[in-house]
Design a protein around this motif. Structure first.
Motif, mmCIF file in Angstrom:
data_model
loop_
_atom_site.group_PDB
_atom_site.id
_atom_site.type_symbol
_atom_site.label_atom_id
_atom_site.label_comp_id
_atom_site.label_asym_id
_atom_site.label_seq_id
_atom_site.Cartn_x
_atom_site.Cartn_y
_atom_site.Cartn_z
ATOM 1 N N HIS A 198 -1.637 -0.900 11.246
ATOM 2 C CA HIS A 198 -2.729 -0.150 11.851
ATOM 3 C C HIS A 198 -2.744 1.312 11.387
ATOM 4 C CE1 HIS A 198 -2.340 -3.708 14.314
ATOM 5 N NE2 HIS A 198 -3.532 -3.473 14.820
ATOM 6 N N GLU A 220 -6.313 -0.301 1.046
ATOM 7 C CA GLU A 220 -7.298 -0.797 0.089
ATOM 8 C C GLU A 220 -6.730 -0.933 -1.323
ATOM 9 O OE1 GLU A 220 -8.040 3.610 0.885
ATOM 10 O OE2 GLU A 220 -7.698 1.776 2.049
ATOM 11 N N ILE A 246 -3.891 -6.110 11.267
ATOM 12 C CA ILE A 246 -4.647 -4.909 10.932
ATOM 13 C C ILE A 246 -5.674 -4.655 12.025
ATOM 14 C CG2 ILE A 246 -4.311 -5.204 8.440
ATOM 15 C CD1 ILE A 246 -7.185 -6.244 8.280
ATOM 16 N N GLN A 298 -10.121 -1.833 9.524
ATOM 17 C CA GLN A 298 -9.432 -1.980 8.237
ATOM 18 C C GLN A 298 -9.888 -3.221 7.472
ATOM 19 O OE1 GLN A 298 -5.431 -1.685 10.158
ATOM 20 N NE2 GLN A 298 -4.931 -0.329 8.439
ATOM 21 N N ALA A 343 -11.446 -2.462 4.017
ATOM 22 C CA ALA A 343 -10.425 -2.035 3.053
ATOM 23 C C ALA A 343 -9.592 -3.220 2.583
ATOM 24 C CB ALA A 343 -9.528 -0.968 3.680
ATOM 25 N N TYR A 344 -9.292 -4.130 3.505
ATOM 26 C CA TYR A 344 -8.526 -5.316 3.127
ATOM 27 C C TYR A 344 -9.334 -6.199 2.183
ATOM 28 C CZ TYR A 344 -5.683 -9.537 3.485
ATOM 29 O OH TYR A 344 -4.909 -10.631 3.180
#
Length: 223
Positions: free
Chosen positions: A178, A183, A197, A201, A204-205
């Motif tokens: 977290h 990214e 996460i 996020q 970005a993942y």
């Protein structure tokens, strides 16, 4: 009723009275209940050094090679361990690194239990094949850190920079990411099994997965 397993790191227990440590430490020393400072000297190679219930403040351990190293209930504050190598079989239990320089620290095959890294830098740190339970990083740069084939259980990297961090072949169980920059993480597909996460996020993942698997992103071709 079965007791719920603890997921947060247990804090180091330093006791109430710490004595001043020696001016120099060496192989085979067992140091207990001491304060080691910036003036404490050590050779570049140490064997079977044990630290128990110690506070280490501003000590320069950069580039050292530590074989058979053991630390239990130890706090490192503002220390320099850049390029330090802990050989396989080393053990850290209830250890905290507060504002330390850990760039290039090598922990290959080391056992880590209740270890906290708070602040400072751990760029290029090498955790390959480490067995880590409740290893927590908070607001620390872990750029290009290597977790290849590491076993990570109940670990957390919170508000950390994980750009370029490698997780290939790692085993994850209850690992929280977290607030961290993910990214540009490497081998992000590993995170699908055992990582957590935050909702913000997810994009970005997705970027990280796209970089790993493709397809190529390009402009539409003209007809």
């Amino acid at each position: 009723m079965r007791k719920r397993a603890r997921r947060t790191p247990e804090l180091p227990d330093l006791g109430t009275h710490l004595a001043e440590g020696p001016a120099e430490i060496g192989s085979g020393d067992r140091l207990e209940g001491l304060v080691l400072g910036a003036t404490t000297q050590s050779p570049m190679r140490l064997h079977d050094l044990a630290l128990v219930e110690c506070r280490v403040q501003g000590m320069d351990l950069s580039g050292r090679r530590l074989g058979g190293f053991m630390a239990r209930d130890v706090v490192f504050e503002g220390c320099d361990l850049a390029g330090t190598v802990l050989e396989p079989g080393g053990r850290l239990t209830r250890v905290r690194f507060d504002g330390c320089r850990l760039s290039g620290l090598v922990l290959v095959g080391v056992d880590l239990t209740d270890v906290v890294i708070e602040g400072g830098k751990a760029d290029l740190a090498n955790f390959r094949q480490a067995a880590a339970t409740r290893l927590w990083g908070r607001e620390v740069s872990l750029r290009e850190a290597d977790f290849t084939e590491a076993q990570l259980k109940d670990c957390a990297f919170l508000d950390c920079d994980l750009a370029g961090a490698e997780f290939r072949g790692a085993t994850l169980s209850g690992v929280s990411l977290h607030g961290s920059a993910i990214e540009e993480i490497r081998s992000p597909s590993v995170l699908a099994r055992g990582a957590r996460i935050a909702p913000d996020q997810q994009f970005a993942y997705g970027q990280a997965l796209l970089a790993e698997f493709g397809p190529e992103v390009s402009d539409r071709p003209d007809t």
